[in-house]
Design an enzyme around this catalytic site. Structure first.
Site, PDB file in Angstrom:
ATOM      1  N   ASP A   1      15.845  61.747 -13.265  1.00 46.87           N
ATOM      2  CA  ASP A   1      15.148  60.463 -12.965  1.00 46.87           C
ATOM      3  C   ASP A   1      15.535  58.946 -13.113  1.00 46.87           C
ATOM      4  O   ASP A   1      15.883  58.639 -14.429  1.00 46.87           O
ATOM      5  CB  ASP A   1      13.613  60.474 -13.465  1.00 46.87           C
ATOM      6  CG  ASP A   1      12.756  59.820 -12.961  1.00 46.87           C
ATOM      7  OD1 ASP A   1      12.215  60.129 -11.588  1.00 46.87           O
ATOM      8  OD2 ASP A   1      12.083  58.831 -13.418  1.00 46.87           O
TER       9      ASP A   1
ATOM     10  N   ASP B   1      13.175  68.449 -13.617  1.00 52.77           N
ATOM     11  CA  ASP B   1      13.378  66.963 -13.041  1.00 52.77           C
ATOM     12  C   ASP B   1      13.308  66.388 -14.430  1.00 52.77           C
ATOM     13  O   ASP B   1      12.184  66.546 -15.325  1.00 52.77           O
ATOM     14  CB  ASP B   1      12.086  66.458 -12.284  1.00 52.77           C
ATOM     15  CG  ASP B   1      12.286  65.198 -11.697  1.00 52.77           C
ATOM     16  OD1 ASP B   1      13.108  64.519 -12.323  1.00 52.77           O
ATOM     17  OD2 ASP B   1      12.071  65.034 -10.388  1.00 52.77           O
TER      18      ASP B   1
ATOM     19  N   HIS C   1       9.533  62.628  -2.736  1.00 52.02           N
ATOM     20  CA  HIS C   1       8.443  62.209  -3.040  1.00 52.02           C
ATOM     21  C   HIS C   1       7.782  60.740  -2.898  1.00 52.02           C
ATOM     22  O   HIS C   1       6.685  60.383  -3.244  1.00 52.02           O
ATOM     23  CB  HIS C   1       7.760  62.995  -4.445  1.00 52.02           C
ATOM     24  CG  HIS C   1       8.672  62.477  -5.581  1.00 52.02           C
ATOM     25  ND1 HIS C   1      10.192  62.588  -5.447  1.00 52.02           N
ATOM     26  CD2 HIS C   1       8.252  61.589  -6.443  1.00 52.02           C
ATOM     27  CE1 HIS C   1      10.674  61.940  -6.841  1.00 52.02           C
ATOM     28  NE2 HIS C   1       9.553  61.293  -7.345  1.00 52.02           N
ATOM     29  N   ASP C   2       9.029  59.937  -2.977  1.00 47.83           N
ATOM     30  CA  ASP C   2       8.774  58.428  -3.036  1.00 47.83           C
ATOM     31  C   ASP C   2       9.024  57.680  -1.786  1.00 47.83           C
ATOM     32  O   ASP C   2       8.806  56.516  -1.449  1.00 47.83           O
ATOM     33  CB  ASP C   2       9.927  57.813  -4.024  1.00 47.83           C
ATOM     34  CG  ASP C   2       9.601  58.221  -5.389  1.00 47.83           C
ATOM     35  OD1 ASP C   2       8.486  58.762  -6.048  1.00 47.83           O
ATOM     36  OD2 ASP C   2      10.871  58.511  -6.096  1.00 47.83           O
TER      37      ASP C   2
ATOM     38  N   GLU D   1      19.187  59.905  -9.997  1.00 51.52           N
ATOM     39  CA  GLU D   1      18.365  59.013  -9.126  1.00 51.52           C
ATOM     40  C   GLU D   1      19.006  57.501  -9.418  1.00 51.52           C
ATOM     41  O   GLU D   1      18.946  57.212 -10.500  1.00 51.52           O
ATOM     42  CB  GLU D   1      17.119  59.227  -9.311  1.00 51.52           C
ATOM     43  CG  GLU D   1      16.214  58.257  -8.177  1.00 51.52           C
ATOM     44  CD  GLU D   1      15.008  57.642  -8.578  1.00 51.52           C
ATOM     45  OE1 GLU D   1      14.073  57.571  -7.681  1.00 51.52           O
ATOM     46  OE2 GLU D   1      14.642  58.233  -9.950  1.00 51.52           O
TER      47      GLU D   1
HETATM   48  C1  GLC Z   1      11.457  57.881 -10.022  1.00 52.23           C
HETATM   49  C2  GLC Z   1      10.669  58.883  -9.453  1.00 52.23           C
HETATM   50  C3  GLC Z   1       9.066  58.088  -9.074  1.00 52.23           C
HETATM   51  C4  GLC Z   1       8.443  57.829 -10.637  1.00 52.23           C
HETATM   52  C5  GLC Z   1       9.448  56.808 -11.397  1.00 52.23           C
HETATM   53  C6  GLC Z   1       9.173  56.397 -12.437  1.00 52.23           C
HETATM   54  O1  GLC Z   1      11.751  56.770  -9.180  1.00 52.23           O
HETATM   55  O2  GLC Z   1      11.025  59.349  -8.464  1.00 52.23           O
HETATM   56  O3  GLC Z   1       8.224  59.098  -8.551  1.00 52.23           O
HETATM   57  O4  GLC Z   1       7.468  57.093 -10.255  1.00 52.23           O
HETATM   58  O5  GLC Z   1      10.902  57.127 -11.320  1.00 52.23           O
HETATM   59  O6  GLC Z   1       9.339  57.711 -13.250  1.00 52.23           O
END
Ligand code: GLC
Length: 545
Positions: A194, A98, A310-311, A236
């Site tokens: 990310d 990641d 995880h979000d 993402e």
């Molecule tokens: C992404 C991750 C999340 C994190 C954010 C900041 O959205 O998936 O868990 O808090 O980025 O890094």
């Protein structure tokens, strides 16, 4: 479309802090993951997306990185990481790291240097201004924090302990590329990037997402780190539309393999309060969104298929039924997703239908997003009451996905011998891996079967490359679609409700491929008069008449 190995891959996401603790310190770790590789191989997955394990003060559970080339001692050592990469390969599993490239931790050496003085060589690795503008942090409050030593504000789209990197500075791109290439040399199979849609930002114009420099930067990174290597990359991208997704994932453009888009994942959020006040689930809307994404690429891009990460809250609690029909509805949701075109992602615990959690006390939660949103919405603005906010936490908070993995019914579900960093969901005595592995009709084996089907000589081309056509678009309870490749057609039909449904489709069955109910095929072979039990999902091969 030119075939790629990752078109047929199935990915499993591990949130390392909550997966398996081998050391007894209450945090999951790399040796814990290694011990579960046989389990993952049995499930049939090809790749692990490993959420961050780098050195981190854990303000945002590892998404605040203090050193990209060191492993946090909670998780183990670099030697453990190498063992994981190597051992996973022996189980035919690749590791996707990641990459959090939009920001670092404030403990990263670059930031520690940057904040020493305005003329420090690392100053321009971050974004500094004399005056803040109106941009707000995703985790509530202004996106600017005043630094007392140098008397300027630095920019942070997430927590103030997560300063944003300055991608306008070419040195940042070069350092990051060197680091990514170093990970490639360690033998990883790919990367998840990310919040990558934020790196092209133009702060002074107020642009954060999809800024003009985003795609050139990704093409540069591709050239420097990914080109001509058998790597898989997924970005993402919360704000992606199909047009934007093509910019990232059209193979001609040499950027990323695919992106996570979130249109379906935020479909029931409130216009003002977002996830903290969800609207009633609307299947017709979900079908329209999924169908749009299934049909928009036509070779110019590729989907990442997911319900969970995880979000996000647990899908069985969100759009399934985590009471009476927990297992059946979890199988239905799995069938719907794994029947689609794209690369499926399974989030840890999804394969045993783990559910959302309800802690009475806000202090039992850990997530910085919950804490900051409570502060803002309940305490400062008073736009939500405590009760309303807690409902939001129960339905949508990120900690729903982060309670420790439920391995068995011994103390702490076999997750740790110590005190878990986040409390377990008390339902672990029933819902756990040991129990699932013991029962042939469990959700685990349903996932195993779906994965096997996607790889089977008989159906893989249709499941991976087949065209998608939505049926019964206006039906409020039934989700049905056909996948077609050359002469073969597969039909997926699912009753997303607690009531029996009767439908009529002008199609004829060659055979029942998968049914989430134990049932004689005869009973469901007449598509002109099909009775579907609550949360029943069936995959058919259609005859070619
Ligand atoms: C992404 C991750 C999340 C994190 C954010 C900041 O959205 O998936 O868990 O808090 O980025 O890094």
């Amino acid at each position: 479309m030119e075939k790629q190995w990752w078109h047929s891959a199935v990915v499993y996401q591990i949130y390392p802090r909550s997966f398996c603790d081998s050391s007894g310190d209450g945090n999951g770790d790399l040796r814990g993951i290694i011990s579960k590789l046989p389990y993952l191989e049995k499930l049939g997955i090809d790749l692990i997306w490993l959420s961050p394990v780098y050195l981190s003060p854990m303000k945002d559970n590892g998404y605040d990185i203090a050193d990209y080339q060191a492993i946090d001692p909670r998780f183990g050592s670099m030697a453990d990481m190498q063992t994981l990469i190597h051992t996973a390969k022996q189980h035919n599993i690749g590791i996707m790291m990641d990459l959090v490239l939009n920001h670092t931790s404030d403990q990263h050496q670059w930031f520690q240097q940057a904040k020493q003085s305005r003329d420090n060589p690392y100053r321009d690795y971050y974004i500094w201004r004399d005056q803040p503008n109106q941009i707000r942090s995703v985790f509530s409050g202004p996106a600017w924090q005043f630094d007392n030593t140098t008397k300027q504000y630095y920019f942070h789209l997430f927590a103030d302990a997560q300063p944003d990197l300055n991608w306008e500075n070419p040195k940042v791109a070069t350092e990051i590329q060197q680091m990514v290439s170093w990970w490639v040399e360690q033998g990883v199979a790919g990367f998840r990037l990310d919040v990558i849609d934020l790196i092209g930002k133009q702060i002074d114009q107020g642009i954060t997402e999809n800024g003009p420099r985003l795609h050139p930067l990704l093409q540069q990174m591709h050239q420097a780190c990914f080109a001509n290597k058998p790597l898989v990359t997924v970005g993402e991208t919360w704000g992606a539309t199909p047009e934007i997704a093509k910019l990232y994932s059209n193979p001609q453009r040499q950027e990323l393999s695919m992106v996570f888009q979130f249109e379906h994942a935020s479909i029931d959020w409130h216009p003002t309060h977002g996830k903290w006040q969800v609207q009633p689930f609307n299947l017709i809307k979900l079908k329209a969104v999924m169908s749009k994404w299934q049909t928009c690429f036509d070779g110019d891009g590729w989907n990442a298929l997911f319900w969970n990460n995880h979000d996000l809250p647990r899908i069985v609690s969100r759009w399934g039924n985590d009471g009476q029909y927990r297992e059946r509805s979890a199988k239905l949701l799995a069938t719907l997703l794994h029947g689609m075109q794209g690369t499926p992602y399974i989030y840890q615990g999804e394969e045993i239908a783990m559910t959302n959690v309800r802690f009475e006390d806000l202090d039992d939660y850990d997530d910085i997003e919950i804490k900051n949103s409570y502060q803002e919405k309940v305490l400062e603005q008073q736009s939500l009451s405590h009760q309303q906010f807690m409902q939001g936490v129960y339905s949508s908070a990120r900690d729903n996905a982060r309670t420790p993995m439920q391995w068995g019914n011994s103390v702490n579900a076999g997750f740790t011998q110590g005190k878990p960093w986040l409390a377990l969901n008390p339902n672990y005595s029933d819902i756990n891996v040991a129990n699932a592995l013991d029962r042939k009709d469990s959700v685990f084996y349903h996932y195993q079967e779906l994965i096997a089907l996607r790889k089977s000589a008989e159906y893989s081309d249709t499941l991976i490359y087949g065209d998608f056509a939505l049926l019964l678009a206006e039906h409020p309870q039934v989700f049905a679609y056909v996948r077609q490749h050359q002469q073969q057609r597969l039909l997926v039909v699912a009753n997303v409700s607690e009531q029996e449904q009767q439908i009529r489709l002008n199609l004829s069955v060659e055979k029942v491929v998968l049914n989430n109910l134990q049932q004689n095929d005869e009973l469901v072979s007449d598509l002109e008069a099909l009775r579907l039990a609550p949360y029943q999902a069936i995959v058919y091969a259609l005859s070619t008449r």
